[in-house]
Design a protein around this motif. Structure first.
Motif, PDB file in Angstrom:
ATOM      1  N   ARG A  87       0.774  -1.255   0.055  1.00  0.00           N
ATOM      2  CA  ARG A  87       0.002   0.045   0.030  1.00  0.00           C
ATOM      3  C   ARG A  87       1.052   1.183  -0.037  1.00  0.00           C
ATOM      4  NH1 ARG A  87      -4.494  -0.381   4.254  1.00  0.00           N
ATOM      5  NH2 ARG A  87      -5.355  -1.692   2.748  1.00  0.00           N
ATOM      6  N   SER A  88       1.976   1.340   0.609  1.00  0.00           N
ATOM      7  CA  SER A  88       2.796   2.436   0.746  1.00  0.00           C
ATOM      8  C   SER A  88       4.061   2.357  -0.009  1.00  0.00           C
ATOM      9  CB  SER A  88       3.093   2.729   2.378  1.00  0.00           C
ATOM     10  OG  SER A  88       3.693   1.857   3.032  1.00  0.00           O
ATOM     11  N   PHE A  89       4.094   1.340  -0.895  1.00  0.00           N
ATOM     12  CA  PHE A  89       5.282   1.316  -1.588  1.00  0.00           C
ATOM     13  C   PHE A  89       5.709   2.472  -2.551  1.00  0.00           C
ATOM     14  CE2 PHE A  89       8.335  -0.272  -4.883  1.00  0.00           C
ATOM     15  CZ  PHE A  89       9.162  -1.232  -4.038  1.00  0.00           C
ATOM     16  N   PRO A  90       6.878   2.995  -2.714  1.00  0.00           N
ATOM     17  CA  PRO A  90       7.139   4.343  -3.381  1.00  0.00           C
ATOM     18  C   PRO A  90       7.105   3.979  -4.825  1.00  0.00           C
ATOM     19  CG  PRO A  90       9.201   3.410  -2.541  1.00  0.00           C
ATOM     20  CD  PRO A  90       8.253   2.498  -1.818  1.00  0.00           C
ATOM     21  N   VAL A  91       5.951   3.798  -5.307  1.00  0.00           N
ATOM     22  CA  VAL A  91       6.015   3.648  -6.714  1.00  0.00           C
ATOM     23  C   VAL A  91       6.280   4.780  -7.629  1.00  0.00           C
ATOM     24  CG1 VAL A  91       3.912   1.982  -6.769  1.00  0.00           C
ATOM     25  CG2 VAL A  91       3.473   4.537  -6.954  1.00  0.00           C
ATOM     26  N   ASP A  92       6.559   5.981  -7.368  1.00  0.00           N
ATOM     27  CA  ASP A  92       6.937   7.065  -8.069  1.00  0.00           C
ATOM     28  C   ASP A  92       8.239   6.844  -8.679  1.00  0.00           C
ATOM     29  OD1 ASP A  92       4.692   8.357  -7.727  1.00  0.00           O
ATOM     30  OD2 ASP A  92       5.314   9.683  -6.354  1.00  0.00           O
ATOM     31  N   MET A  93       9.420   5.746  -7.914  1.00  0.00           N
ATOM     32  CA  MET A  93      10.544   5.568  -8.336  1.00  0.00           C
ATOM     33  C   MET A  93      10.439   5.086  -9.732  1.00  0.00           C
ATOM     34  SD  MET A  93      11.329   2.170  -5.969  1.00  0.00           S
ATOM     35  CE  MET A  93      12.846   2.088  -6.837  1.00  0.00           C
ATOM     36  N   MET A  94       9.321   4.364 -10.174  1.00  0.00           N
ATOM     37  CA  MET A  94       9.380   3.695 -11.491  1.00  0.00           C
ATOM     38  C   MET A  94       9.127   4.612 -12.754  1.00  0.00           C
ATOM     39  SD  MET A  94       9.879   0.807 -10.696  1.00  0.00           S
ATOM     40  CE  MET A  94      10.008  -0.214  -9.008  1.00  0.00           C
ATOM     41  N   ARG A  95       8.968   6.152 -12.420  1.00  0.00           N
ATOM     42  CA  ARG A  95       8.761   6.884 -13.658  1.00  0.00           C
ATOM     43  C   ARG A  95      10.249   7.166 -14.409  1.00  0.00           C
ATOM     44  NH1 ARG A  95       4.464  10.484 -12.493  1.00  0.00           N
ATOM     45  NH2 ARG A  95       3.731  10.178 -10.268  1.00  0.00           N
ATOM     46  N   TYR A  96      11.197   6.624 -14.078  1.00  0.00           N
ATOM     47  CA  TYR A  96      12.625   6.732 -14.780  1.00  0.00           C
ATOM     48  C   TYR A  96      12.457   5.636 -16.069  1.00  0.00           C
ATOM     49  CZ  TYR A  96      14.013   1.886 -13.538  1.00  0.00           C
ATOM     50  OH  TYR A  96      14.163   0.752 -13.227  1.00  0.00           O
ATOM     51  N   GLY A  97      11.566   4.811 -15.997  1.00  0.00           N
ATOM     52  CA  GLY A  97      11.592   3.659 -17.286  1.00  0.00           C
ATOM     53  C   GLY A  97      10.848   4.194 -18.561  1.00  0.00           C
ATOM     54  N   GLU A  98      10.359   5.509 -18.569  1.00  0.00           N
ATOM     55  CA  GLU A  98       9.685   6.264 -19.757  1.00  0.00           C
ATOM     56  C   GLU A  98      10.651   5.943 -20.842  1.00  0.00           C
ATOM     57  OE1 GLU A  98       6.876   9.810 -21.236  1.00  0.00           O
ATOM     58  OE2 GLU A  98       8.135   9.829 -19.223  1.00  0.00           O
ATOM     59  N   GLY A  99      10.118   5.697 -22.172  1.00  0.00           N
ATOM     60  CA  GLY A  99      10.845   5.626 -23.339  1.00  0.00           C
ATOM     61  C   GLY A  99      12.148   4.752 -23.189  1.00  0.00           C
TER      62      GLY A  99
END
Length: 266
Positions: A87-99
């Protein structure tokens, strides 16, 4: 007897404390190698609705693109059903994968996010299960006509039709996957249509990942093996006397000519 200044005493205390922290950190790392962090041990993998999570991925794609949408849709769904630590996992860290990782066109962000989920659920010594799931997912991606996902009327943009052009990537690389789709669709890689394509493809990857994760809980579950072509190449390049390649992806996507080998290629 030598006397010590206050600064020297405090410095010594700091070194001792620092050594203690490093020792604790080393213990944590060893625990991670033996089965993941304690927070994820014993967390049940509950079956998820693949179609519903795919819809979620499509909806949140604009917030952070392919890798983010893949990872966040699955982890947030687990968070709702299981609770912490998902529930509180920092999913925002995965934004780097774009493109293909910050626009570099390497591994597809949707696949990168899916592999991260698999690694989160099967940590530590579950290496063979991780490999099985990633192998089938990546092989499916290489060989499938995508995107197949069609958003429902409640979430689809009126700007795009319900069905758009499909292509077979023959590669797990963002650069190759996008280029092949552009060739089929006749749209540019920077077009809104291409972004919609990747948005739907992300939902496809999420659906396939959920199907694999659900199946992985069955006691007799089996997963697809590498393609015959890949195994043929590894028969030479993966041997101890010629271990000059680490790969599982399709070879002839990039290597259109081959050296002479026992399998008839020249």
């Amino acid at each position: 007897m030598k006397s010590f200044t206050r600064r020297e005493v405090l410095s010594s205390v700091g070194l001792i404390a620092g050594a203690g922290l490093l020792a604790c950190r080393a213990d944590e790392l060893r625990a991670g190698e033996n089965g993941g962090s304690d927070a994820f041990k014993g967390r049940p993998l509950v079956p998820l609705d693949a179609a519903a999570v795919a819809d979620r991925a499509y909806c949140i794609y604009p917030e952070g693109a392919c890798m983010y949408a893949t990872f966040a849709s699955i982890v947030s769904s687990l968070g709702e059903l299981v609770g912490e630590p998902y529930r509180s996992f920092p999913v925002d860290m995965m934004r780097y994968g774009e493109g293909g990782i910050s626009g570099w066109g390497t591994v597809c962000g949707a696949l990168n996010g899916a592999a991260a989920v698999i690694g989160l659920i099967y940590p530590g010594k579950d290496r063979s299960r991780r490999a099985d799931l990633v192998t089938e997912l990546f092989s499916w991606y290489e060989q499938s006509q995508l995107p197949k996902f069609r958003p429902t009327q409640t979430i689809v943009s009126a700007e795009f039709p319900s069905s758009i052009a499909r292509s077979v990537s023959q590669s797990v690389l963002c650069h190759v996957s996008v280029s092949r789709w552009c060739k089929v669709s006749q749209y540019d890689a920077t077009s809104p249509e291409k972004r919609e394509r990747c948005r739907r493809l992300t939902a496809d990857v999420v659906r396939k990942t959920i199907e694999l994760l659900n199946r992985s809980q069955e006691p007799t579950s089996r997963f697809a093996e590498l393609s015959q072509e890949t195994n043929s190449c590894l028969a030479c390049h993966g041997k101890a006397d010629r271990a000059d390649a680490i790969m599982n992806m399709r070879c002839n996507t990039c290597h259109t000519t081959f050296e002479k080998c026992p399998h008839g290629r020249k």
